[in-house]
Design an enzyme around this catalytic site. Structure first.
Site: not given
Length: 271
Positions: A146, A231, A259
């Site tokens: 993602c 997020c 990430c």
């Protein structure tokens, strides 16, 4: 986060977690400069000047407190450093509101134009359709997939053709960032690009002291004990004794909490 800042956050967070309004703003809780702040600020400006002289350079802004400080300094010193934001399609409403405020602000600073990069919509639709809205909670692999779609691919576009980029990384943020240099050369041989971290030496108190004294706008989520904001599905408030980045991907092992945007280099770094 320093123990003092972490404790202050947690003490105020008690009322928030109980459903009441926070007792104090982030400025009231944290705005206390460390010894030698003036020297740190000078070093930061010098580092930004070096970044600006490198060539095509851009600031990566997550719209967090550190990045808002850097953009303010870029504007204050009229530096030719572009600014970009990754709108992942999963940001908090508060973050999106600040993005609009930043867009209006940078429209008056042509030396530092703002560009917003978004993921390829079809890639997002296919991923969600195949794995579901909550895929990130099922495995690290799916969460990173993602992140790759929503962050890494847009980041590659944002950095294309740049000789340097500027980030708000600080050594105090986490163990994985404890050795962040002012100038990171680890991407130079492979990509011909330098990474500048002008706030590497700053404390959390330094960041908020600057915000308070300079009137820098910031994300109101910081007032609700979100020191690190990503997020919405992957970010929560922190509580007593938790690490600065404990609210990011909180269901994962501590060592996995990146990430991919800021992977700790193993060699080739220099301050």
């Amino acid at each position: 986060m320093s123990q003092t800042a972490s404790t202050a956050a947690a003490q105020g967070a008690v009322s928030f977690i109980g459903g009441e309004a926070p007792r104090a703003s982030a400025i009231e809780l944290y705005a206390r400069p460390s010894p030698g702040f003036a020297t740190k600020l000078h070093e930061t400006v010098v580092t930004l000047l070096k970044a600006a002289a490198t060539g095509p350079v851009t600031q990566a802004s997550s719209l967090g407190a550190e990045d808002m400080v850097l953009t303010h300094l870029i504007n204050q010193h009229h530096l030719p450093i572009e600014v970009f934001v990754l709108d992942t399609g999963a940001l908090h409403a508060e973050t999106l509101a600040l993005l609009e405020q930043l867009r209006d602000q940078q429209a008056t600073h042509p030396h530092a134009p703002l560009t917003v990069y978004r993921p390829v919509q079809e890639a997002v639709v296919q991923f969600v359709g195949r794995e579901g809205q909550d895929a990130m909670y099922r495995s690290i692999e799916l969460r990173k997939a993602c992140c790759n779609i929503r962050k890494m691919e847009p980041l590659a576009r944002a950095l294309d053709g740049k000789k340097a980029w500027v980030t708000g990384l600080r050594r105090e943020q986490s163990g994985a960032r404890a050795e962040v240099p002012l100038v990171d050369r680890s991407e130079f041989e492979s990509k011909g690009r330098l990474k500048y971290n002008p706030l590497a030496d700053w404390s959390w108190g330094d960041v908020w002291h600057y915000i308070a004294t300079q009137g820098v706008p910031y994300n109101p989520l910081h007032d609700r004990f979100y020191p690190s904001i990503g997020c919405e599905p992957c970010t929560r408030a922190i509580t007593l004794g938790e690490d600065f980045r404990a609210g990011r991907w909180w269901w994962e092992d501590e060592a996995a909490k990146e990430c991919g945007l800021h992977v700790q280099p193993k060699e080739g770094v220099a301050a």
